[in-house]
Design a protein around this motif. Structure first.
Motif, PDB file in Angstrom:
ATOM      1  N   ARG A  47      -8.033 -55.933 -72.450  1.00 51.39           N
ATOM      2  CA  ARG A  47      -8.151 -55.501 -71.058  1.00 51.39           C
ATOM      3  C   ARG A  47      -8.732 -56.590 -70.163  1.00 51.39           C
ATOM      4  O   ARG A  47      -9.410 -57.502 -70.614  1.00 51.39           O
ATOM      5  CB  ARG A  47      -9.005 -54.241 -70.952  1.00 51.39           C
ATOM      6  CG  ARG A  47     -10.508 -54.497 -70.937  1.00 51.39           C
ATOM      7  CD  ARG A  47     -11.246 -53.276 -71.327  1.00 51.39           C
ATOM      8  NE  ARG A  47     -11.369 -52.356 -70.206  1.00 51.39           N
ATOM      9  CZ  ARG A  47     -12.502 -52.144 -69.539  1.00 51.39           C
ATOM     10  NH1 ARG A  47     -13.591 -52.811 -69.847  1.00 51.39           N
ATOM     11  NH2 ARG A  47     -12.555 -51.274 -68.565  1.00 51.39           N
ATOM     12  N   CYS A  48      -8.440 -56.437 -68.879  1.00 50.45           N
ATOM     13  CA  CYS A  48      -9.003 -57.329 -67.873  1.00 50.45           C
ATOM     14  C   CYS A  48     -10.277 -56.685 -67.353  1.00 50.45           C
ATOM     15  O   CYS A  48     -10.257 -55.530 -66.932  1.00 50.45           O
ATOM     16  CB  CYS A  48      -8.004 -57.521 -66.737  1.00 50.45           C
ATOM     17  SG  CYS A  48      -8.745 -58.141 -65.223  1.00 50.45           S
ATOM     18  N   PRO A  49     -11.403 -57.409 -67.366  1.00 47.18           N
ATOM     19  CA  PRO A  49     -12.653 -56.804 -66.900  1.00 47.18           C
ATOM     20  C   PRO A  49     -12.645 -56.508 -65.401  1.00 47.18           C
ATOM     21  O   PRO A  49     -13.437 -55.711 -64.929  1.00 47.18           O
ATOM     22  CB  PRO A  49     -13.712 -57.852 -67.241  1.00 47.18           C
ATOM     23  CG  PRO A  49     -12.985 -59.113 -67.488  1.00 47.18           C
ATOM     24  CD  PRO A  49     -11.580 -58.772 -67.864  1.00 47.18           C
ATOM     25  N   ASN A  50     -11.732 -57.129 -64.674  1.00 46.92           N
ATOM     26  CA  ASN A  50     -11.701 -56.913 -63.226  1.00 46.92           C
ATOM     27  C   ASN A  50     -10.843 -55.713 -62.843  1.00 46.92           C
ATOM     28  O   ASN A  50     -11.332 -54.746 -62.282  1.00 46.92           O
ATOM     29  CB  ASN A  50     -11.203 -58.174 -62.528  1.00 46.92           C
ATOM     30  CG  ASN A  50     -11.155 -58.022 -61.033  1.00 46.92           C
ATOM     31  OD1 ASN A  50     -12.141 -57.600 -60.422  1.00 46.92           O
ATOM     32  ND2 ASN A  50     -10.024 -58.333 -60.436  1.00 46.92           N
ATOM     33  N   CYS A  51      -9.539 -55.760 -63.183  1.00 47.05           N
ATOM     34  CA  CYS A  51      -8.646 -54.689 -62.715  1.00 47.05           C
ATOM     35  C   CYS A  51      -8.461 -53.594 -63.761  1.00 47.05           C
ATOM     36  O   CYS A  51      -7.821 -52.593 -63.485  1.00 47.05           O
ATOM     37  CB  CYS A  51      -7.297 -55.257 -62.278  1.00 47.05           C
ATOM     38  SG  CYS A  51      -6.247 -55.802 -63.623  1.00 47.05           S
ATOM     39  N   LYS A  52      -9.012 -53.767 -64.974  1.00 47.03           N
ATOM     40  CA  LYS A  52      -9.019 -52.767 -66.050  1.00 47.03           C
ATOM     41  C   LYS A  52      -7.657 -52.530 -66.697  1.00 47.03           C
ATOM     42  O   LYS A  52      -7.505 -51.612 -67.501  1.00 47.03           O
ATOM     43  CB  LYS A  52      -9.573 -51.399 -65.579  1.00 47.03           C
ATOM     44  CG  LYS A  52     -10.764 -51.448 -64.665  1.00 47.03           C
ATOM     45  CD  LYS A  52     -11.994 -52.002 -65.352  1.00 47.03           C
ATOM     46  CE  LYS A  52     -13.201 -51.891 -64.423  1.00 47.03           C
ATOM     47  NZ  LYS A  52     -14.201 -52.921 -64.727  1.00 47.03           N
ATOM     48  N   GLU A  80      -7.268 -65.416 -68.533  1.00 45.28           N
ATOM     49  CA  GLU A  80      -6.828 -65.079 -67.182  1.00 45.28           C
ATOM     50  C   GLU A  80      -6.022 -63.792 -67.231  1.00 45.28           C
ATOM     51  O   GLU A  80      -5.245 -63.572 -68.157  1.00 45.28           O
ATOM     52  CB  GLU A  80      -5.966 -66.224 -66.629  1.00 45.28           C
ATOM     53  CG  GLU A  80      -5.576 -66.020 -65.185  1.00 45.28           C
ATOM     54  CD  GLU A  80      -4.792 -67.197 -64.613  1.00 45.28           C
ATOM     55  OE1 GLU A  80      -4.750 -68.269 -65.248  1.00 45.28           O
ATOM     56  OE2 GLU A  80      -4.212 -67.016 -63.540  1.00 45.28           O
ATOM     57  N   CYS A  81      -6.227 -62.937 -66.241  1.00 43.87           N
ATOM     58  CA  CYS A  81      -5.487 -61.676 -66.194  1.00 43.87           C
ATOM     59  C   CYS A  81      -4.077 -61.935 -65.678  1.00 43.87           C
ATOM     60  O   CYS A  81      -3.884 -62.592 -64.663  1.00 43.87           O
ATOM     61  CB  CYS A  81      -6.196 -60.670 -65.302  1.00 43.87           C
ATOM     62  SG  CYS A  81      -5.254 -59.154 -65.093  1.00 43.87           S
ATOM     63  N   LYS A  82      -3.091 -61.383 -66.416  1.00 48.08           N
ATOM     64  CA  LYS A  82      -1.686 -61.529 -66.034  1.00 48.08           C
ATOM     65  C   LYS A  82      -1.385 -60.825 -64.725  1.00 48.08           C
ATOM     66  O   LYS A  82      -0.432 -61.150 -64.042  1.00 48.08           O
ATOM     67  CB  LYS A  82      -0.812 -60.859 -67.103  1.00 48.08           C
ATOM     68  CG  LYS A  82      -0.418 -61.732 -68.231  1.00 48.08           C
ATOM     69  CD  LYS A  82       0.429 -60.923 -69.192  1.00 48.08           C
ATOM     70  CE  LYS A  82       0.316 -61.534 -70.567  1.00 48.08           C
ATOM     71  NZ  LYS A  82       0.525 -60.574 -71.628  1.00 48.08           N
ATOM     72  N   PHE A  83      -2.159 -59.802 -64.422  1.00 48.63           N
ATOM     73  CA  PHE A  83      -1.814 -58.944 -63.289  1.00 48.63           C
ATOM     74  C   PHE A  83      -2.557 -59.305 -62.014  1.00 48.63           C
ATOM     75  O   PHE A  83      -1.969 -59.345 -60.947  1.00 48.63           O
ATOM     76  CB  PHE A  83      -2.072 -57.477 -63.642  1.00 48.63           C
ATOM     77  CG  PHE A  83      -1.342 -57.046 -64.872  1.00 48.63           C
ATOM     78  CD1 PHE A  83       0.024 -56.822 -64.830  1.00 48.63           C
ATOM     79  CD2 PHE A  83      -2.004 -56.907 -66.078  1.00 48.63           C
ATOM     80  CE1 PHE A  83       0.710 -56.444 -65.969  1.00 48.63           C
ATOM     81  CE2 PHE A  83      -1.330 -56.527 -67.220  1.00 48.63           C
ATOM     82  CZ  PHE A  83       0.034 -56.294 -67.170  1.00 48.63           C
ATOM     83  N   CYS A  84      -3.878 -59.563 -62.140  1.00 51.87           N
ATOM     84  CA  CYS A  84      -4.632 -59.791 -60.902  1.00 51.87           C
ATOM     85  C   CYS A  84      -5.115 -61.237 -60.777  1.00 51.87           C
ATOM     86  O   CYS A  84      -5.713 -61.602 -59.777  1.00 51.87           O
ATOM     87  CB  CYS A  84      -5.804 -58.825 -60.796  1.00 51.87           C
ATOM     88  SG  CYS A  84      -7.137 -59.166 -61.943  1.00 51.87           S
ATOM     89  N   GLY A  85      -4.892 -62.054 -61.820  1.00 52.18           N
ATOM     90  CA  GLY A  85      -5.265 -63.460 -61.720  1.00 52.18           C
ATOM     91  C   GLY A  85      -6.741 -63.745 -61.943  1.00 52.18           C
ATOM     92  O   GLY A  85      -7.177 -64.886 -61.854  1.00 52.18           O
TER      93      GLY A  85
HETATM   94 ZN   LIG Z   1      -6.838 -58.016 -63.869  1.00 55.52          ZN
END
Ligand SMILES: [Zn+2]
Length: 265
Positions: free
Chosen positions: A162-167, A225-230
């Protein structure tokens, strides 16, 4: 206009294949904080307001030249990012899948994914359902504990990706690995000698006193790096350099004693 390099040609072909409109050798003037009056980007995508730079000299064989090239590229990157220019950087080792790099780059800049609300957060949902299955388990142990088990596996997979920012889950891209430091850490052990009866079954054990061995732990910093939110973040990774040379801690000795349980008179 400079002569087009092989790498630039590959990027241009990819842009053509993707059906994207572009300008080549796009001039950029008056970047703030830049000592150069004007710069040229390899490509510019007017529809997205995104530049593309091919960093052809990034992997130069000659170390001195490579150093120079990288310094030049990094200075360019700094100038672009200081001016909030959206730019996709393409490295020589990415030429095989350059279309993907471009597509992903546009997605990343184009619509940065917003963080998911809690009721859409996959990890939160899987934890909630796990609790429900646990509460329902008295109704049927086999069914609900199986479901719970599957759920726990999902929770683990979701937490790891998971991405810690956008989940969002399955969001993690590996960017780079950097060496942090070597740490020394004690490892305590004692040596067990297992005595076995003549038939091979367990009799008893003796132990040495506790001993301490200092081991070297290599600590790496992985940038993700998050694939979705960068969003970019780092995760530490530890590698025990001395684990392979740990001493054996259990020895077995077969004795001539007969196992009293199987002894026949
Ligand atoms: Zn993200």
């Amino acid at each position: 206009m400079n002569r087009e390099s092989d790498g630039e040609r590959a990027v241009r072909v990819a842009l053509d294949n993707l059906g994207l409109k572009y300008e080549q050798e796009k001039e950029i003037n008056f970047l703030k904080g830049d000592f150069k009056g004007s710069r040229r980007a390899d490509f510019f995508l007017p529809k997205y307001n995104i530049y593309i730079e091919y960093l052809g000299g990034w992997d130069k064989k000659d170390t001195e030249e490579q150093k120079k090239e990288r310094a030049r590229y990094n200075e360019k990157k700094d100038a672009y990012s200081l001016n909030d220019l959206k730019c996709i950087y393409i490295y020589p080792n990415q030429l095989n899948y350059v279309s993907n790099v471009i597509k992903k780059g546009i997605e990343k800049f184009g619509h940065k994914a917003e963080p998911l609300p809690i009721y859409k957060n996959p990890l939160a949902i899987s934890i909630t359902t796990a609790i429900i299955f646990l509460l329902l388990s008295p109704l049927s142990f086999t069914i609900f504990l199986t479901l719970l088990f599957i759920n726990i596996i999902l929770i683990i997979i979701f937490s790891l990706t998971r991405c810690p920012n956008c989940k969002r889950v399955f969001a993690k891209d590996h960017v780079s690995t950097d060496f942090e430091r070597i740490e020394k850490r004690p490892w305590e052990y004692r040596i067990e000698t297992k005595y076995l009866y003549s038939d091979g079954s367990y009799k008893n054990s003796t132990y040495t006193e506790w001993r301490t061995r200092i081991e070297r732990i290599k600590i790496l910093k992985n940038t993700k790096e998050c694939k979705f939110c960068g969003y970019k973040w780092t995760e530490n990774e530890e590698i025990n350099l001395d684990k392979a040379t740990r001493p054996q801690t259990v020895y077995s000795r077969r004795t001539n004693y007969r196992n009293p349980a199987t002894r026949t008179y």
